[in-house]
Write a protein that holds these residues in place. Structure first.
Motif, PDB file in Angstrom:
ATOM      1  N   LYS A  85     -21.261   9.875  21.749  1.00 24.74           N
ATOM      2  CA  LYS A  85     -21.873   8.777  22.507  1.00 24.74           C
ATOM      3  C   LYS A  85     -21.280   8.717  23.908  1.00 24.74           C
ATOM      4  N   LYS A  86     -22.154   8.519  24.882  1.00 28.58           N
ATOM      5  CA  LYS A  86     -21.737   8.419  26.281  1.00 28.58           C
ATOM      6  C   LYS A  86     -20.759   7.259  26.448  1.00 28.58           C
ATOM      7  N   ASP A  87     -21.020   6.143  25.757  1.00 30.24           N
ATOM      8  CA  ASP A  87     -20.139   4.967  25.840  1.00 30.24           C
ATOM      9  C   ASP A  87     -18.731   5.313  25.363  1.00 30.24           C
ATOM     10  N   ASP A  88     -18.652   6.108  24.278  1.00 33.86           N
ATOM     11  CA  ASP A  88     -17.347   6.502  23.733  1.00 33.86           C
ATOM     12  C   ASP A  88     -16.582   7.342  24.763  1.00 33.86           C
ATOM     13  N   VAL A  89     -17.292   8.274  25.391  1.00 34.26           N
ATOM     14  CA  VAL A  89     -16.672   9.143  26.398  1.00 34.26           C
ATOM     15  C   VAL A  89     -16.119   8.291  27.539  1.00 34.26           C
ATOM     16  N   GLU A  90     -16.943   7.356  28.013  1.00 32.18           N
ATOM     17  CA  GLU A  90     -16.520   6.509  29.130  1.00 32.18           C
ATOM     18  C   GLU A  90     -15.354   5.607  28.747  1.00 32.18           C
ATOM     19  N   PRO A  99      -9.973  12.972  32.706  1.00 33.51           N
ATOM     20  CA  PRO A  99     -11.283  13.444  33.152  1.00 33.51           C
ATOM     21  C   PRO A  99     -12.312  13.473  32.018  1.00 33.51           C
ATOM     22  N   ARG A 100     -13.579  13.423  32.398  1.00 36.12           N
ATOM     23  CA  ARG A 100     -14.676  13.417  31.425  1.00 36.12           C
ATOM     24  C   ARG A 100     -14.591  14.596  30.460  1.00 36.12           C
ATOM     25  N   GLY A 101     -14.338  15.800  30.976  1.00 36.08           N
ATOM     26  CA  GLY A 101     -14.283  17.002  30.126  1.00 36.08           C
ATOM     27  C   GLY A 101     -13.278  16.875  28.997  1.00 36.08           C
ATOM     28  N   VAL A 102     -12.102  16.341  29.313  1.00 38.06           N
ATOM     29  CA  VAL A 102     -11.047  16.171  28.313  1.00 38.06           C
ATOM     30  C   VAL A 102     -11.488  15.143  27.269  1.00 38.06           C
ATOM     31  N   SER A 106     -12.156  15.969  23.266  1.00 30.00           N
ATOM     32  CA  SER A 106     -11.423  15.279  22.212  1.00 30.00           C
ATOM     33  C   SER A 106     -12.391  14.621  21.228  1.00 30.00           C
ATOM     34  N   LEU A 107     -13.407  13.989  21.752  1.00 28.35           N
ATOM     35  CA  LEU A 107     -14.416  13.359  20.889  1.00 28.35           C
ATOM     36  C   LEU A 107     -15.117  14.399  20.019  1.00 28.35           C
ATOM     37  N   ARG A 108     -15.498  15.518  20.635  1.00 28.73           N
ATOM     38  CA  ARG A 108     -16.183  16.574  19.880  1.00 28.73           C
ATOM     39  C   ARG A 108     -15.269  17.152  18.804  1.00 28.73           C
ATOM     40  N   GLU A 109     -13.985  17.333  19.136  1.00 24.92           N
ATOM     41  CA  GLU A 109     -13.045  17.888  18.160  1.00 24.92           C
ATOM     42  C   GLU A 109     -12.886  16.964  16.959  1.00 24.92           C
ATOM     43  N   HIS A 110     -13.122  15.681  17.151  1.00 23.02           N
ATOM     44  CA  HIS A 110     -13.002  14.716  16.051  1.00 23.02           C
ATOM     45  C   HIS A 110     -14.372  14.256  15.567  1.00 23.02           C
TER      46      HIS A 110
END
Length: 123
Positions: A85-90, A99-102, A106-110
């Motif tokens: 989710k974009k909200d989670d990233v933000e 940074p956004r990439g990091v 991290s979100l994708r890895e989990h």
């Protein structure tokens, strides 16, 4: 006659000194030369061995790097499939100041689990 005998003795002594003096010096010089030569050849042999070891090590490292690169690309492709989710990233970006990439990684890895991603980033 006595003088001649004394002269002969002197000559013999001198001859003895020269005979024992010089040969003792010669082998010593010769030995040190041989030892130096041995040191040089040992060094040369070590150099040859280490250069072949170095080539082997470099190719092993190269193979490992290319394998790691392929594995990383596979992992990135797998992670790219994970929906986040974009909200989670933000949220992660602002909370962790990263940074956004990091944050995305991290979100994708989990698997998109916000809590686990945050916990992993704080460790």
């Amino acid at each position: 006659a006595n003088m001649a005998a004394e002269g002969d003795v002197d000559l013999e002594l001198e001859a003895d000194e020269n005979c024992t003096g010089k040969p003792v010096e010669k082998p010593r010089k010769h030995d040190s030369g041989a030892a130096d030569l041995e040191r040089v050849t040992d060094y040369a042999e070590e150099k040859e061995i280490s250069s072949s070891d170095l080539e082997t090590a470099m190719s092993v490292i190269g193979d490992r790097r290319s394998r790691e690169q392929k594995a990383k690309q596979e992992r990135d492709r797998e992670l790219a499939k994970v929906t986040i989710k974009k909200d989670d990233v933000e949220l992660i970006m602002t909370e962790m100041e990263i940074p956004r990439g990091v944050a995305e990684r991290s979100l994708r890895e989990h698997m998109g689990n916000l809590v686990e991603a945050l916990i992993a980033l704080t460790d």
